[in-house]
Design a protein around this motif. Sequence first.
Motif, PDB file in Angstrom:
ATOM      1  N   THR A 199       3.309   1.823 109.566  1.00 55.49           N
ATOM      2  CA  THR A 199       3.043   0.702 110.116  1.00 55.49           C
ATOM      3  C   THR A 199       3.069  -0.018 108.671  1.00 55.49           C
ATOM      4  OG1 THR A 199       0.730   1.056 110.083  1.00 55.49           O
ATOM      5  CG2 THR A 199       1.886   1.052 111.889  1.00 55.49           C
ATOM      6  N   THR A 200       3.584  -1.499 108.654  1.00 58.31           N
ATOM      7  CA  THR A 200       3.460  -2.275 107.644  1.00 58.31           C
ATOM      8  C   THR A 200       2.377  -3.225 107.895  1.00 58.31           C
ATOM      9  OG1 THR A 200       5.994  -1.780 107.326  1.00 58.31           O
ATOM     10  CG2 THR A 200       5.032  -3.703 106.251  1.00 58.31           C
ATOM     11  N   ILE A 201       1.533  -3.543 106.928  1.00 49.13           N
ATOM     12  CA  ILE A 201       0.290  -4.384 106.847  1.00 49.13           C
ATOM     13  C   ILE A 201       0.873  -5.523 105.844  1.00 49.13           C
ATOM     14  CG2 ILE A 201      -2.014  -4.884 106.546  1.00 49.13           C
ATOM     15  CD1 ILE A 201      -2.450  -1.970 107.672  1.00 49.13           C
ATOM     16  N   THR A 202       0.832  -6.840 106.135  1.00 51.64           N
ATOM     17  CA  THR A 202       1.059  -7.818 105.011  1.00 51.64           C
ATOM     18  C   THR A 202      -0.494  -8.348 104.678  1.00 51.64           C
ATOM     19  OG1 THR A 202       3.019  -8.238 106.180  1.00 51.64           O
ATOM     20  CG2 THR A 202       2.348 -10.151 104.609  1.00 51.64           C
TER      21      THR A 202
ATOM     22  N   GLY B 186       0.415  -8.542  98.913  1.00 49.67           N
ATOM     23  CA  GLY B 186       1.781  -7.977  99.311  1.00 49.67           C
ATOM     24  C   GLY B 186       1.747  -7.023 100.687  1.00 49.67           C
ATOM     25  N   THR B 187       2.963  -6.418 100.693  1.00 50.51           N
ATOM     26  CA  THR B 187       2.709  -5.594 101.840  1.00 50.51           C
ATOM     27  C   THR B 187       2.625  -4.203 101.545  1.00 50.51           C
ATOM     28  OG1 THR B 187       5.157  -4.958 101.514  1.00 50.51           O
ATOM     29  CG2 THR B 187       4.749  -7.007 103.091  1.00 50.51           C
TER      30      THR B 187
ATOM     31  N   SER C 202       1.299   4.517 101.758  1.00 51.85           N
ATOM     32  CA  SER C 202       2.601   5.489 101.509  1.00 51.85           C
ATOM     33  C   SER C 202       2.692   6.096 100.176  1.00 51.85           C
ATOM     34  CB  SER C 202       3.894   4.694 101.704  1.00 51.85           C
ATOM     35  OG  SER C 202       3.841   3.391 101.075  1.00 51.85           O
ATOM     36  N   SER C 203       1.729   5.399  99.206  1.00 50.57           N
ATOM     37  CA  SER C 203       1.727   5.888  97.871  1.00 50.57           C
ATOM     38  C   SER C 203       0.439   7.105  97.733  1.00 50.57           C
ATOM     39  CB  SER C 203       1.206   4.607  96.842  1.00 50.57           C
ATOM     40  OG  SER C 203      -0.097   4.072  97.292  1.00 50.57           O
ATOM     41  N   THR C 204       0.191   7.755  98.765  1.00 51.33           N
ATOM     42  CA  THR C 204      -1.088   8.436  98.810  1.00 51.33           C
ATOM     43  C   THR C 204      -0.417   9.814  98.483  1.00 51.33           C
ATOM     44  OG1 THR C 204      -2.341   7.344 100.354  1.00 51.33           O
ATOM     45  CG2 THR C 204      -2.755   9.586 100.019  1.00 51.33           C
ATOM     46  N   THR C 205      -1.006  10.791  97.590  1.00 49.85           N
ATOM     47  CA  THR C 205      -0.375  12.045  97.210  1.00 49.85           C
ATOM     48  C   THR C 205      -0.925  13.002  98.173  1.00 49.85           C
ATOM     49  OG1 THR C 205      -2.074  12.545  95.858  1.00 49.85           O
ATOM     50  CG2 THR C 205      -0.284  10.978  94.939  1.00 49.85           C
TER      51      THR C 205
END
Length: 175
Positions: free
Chosen positions: A13-16, A20-21, A42-45
């Motif tokens: 899902t994308t949150i604005t 930023g998004t 999405s940047s979580t490792t």
Amino acid sequence: MSEPPILSSPSTTTITTPAGTIEQISVCIKWNKIEYNYRFESSTTLFELKQRLLLETNVLPERQKLLGLKRIDGLPLTDITTFDHLSFVKKIMFMGTPEKDIAFGPIEGEIDDVVNDLDWVEGEVPVPDRPENLRKLQNRINSYNVKILNPPRNNKGCLVLDIVTFHYQNLNLFL
């Protein structure tokens, strides 16, 4: 070199926000018949995911195995791999044993005295070399009758011994 494409799946899902998004990924992990649902950026490792699983399951990260994850680019997974480089399945299977369930061996003082009968005392003759055992073996060799079940073919030699039978029949020889 360009970044690999982000895999769009039903769990993305994308949150604005004003900053930023932010793309968030929902992950369902199944372990011991329990499903854990998480939402990560999405940047979580993978290391951060493993730390989260450690809090929930008490399984150390080095004992954790996640099945159903692979990188989009085909490279091996590492702890620094981010979610935007992963291809997901519907449910990720998680394998691992909590530390409290791992048996590390006996606690000091828990075992009674152990007799170490494997020590060899210098000057003691090993069992196979004792004179009485050598004498018994020589007597057995001299008195043993070889039964020829099938005579060898002309100009062909083949020796077959029934070692198992020989072993059991002669076990009392050395006792």
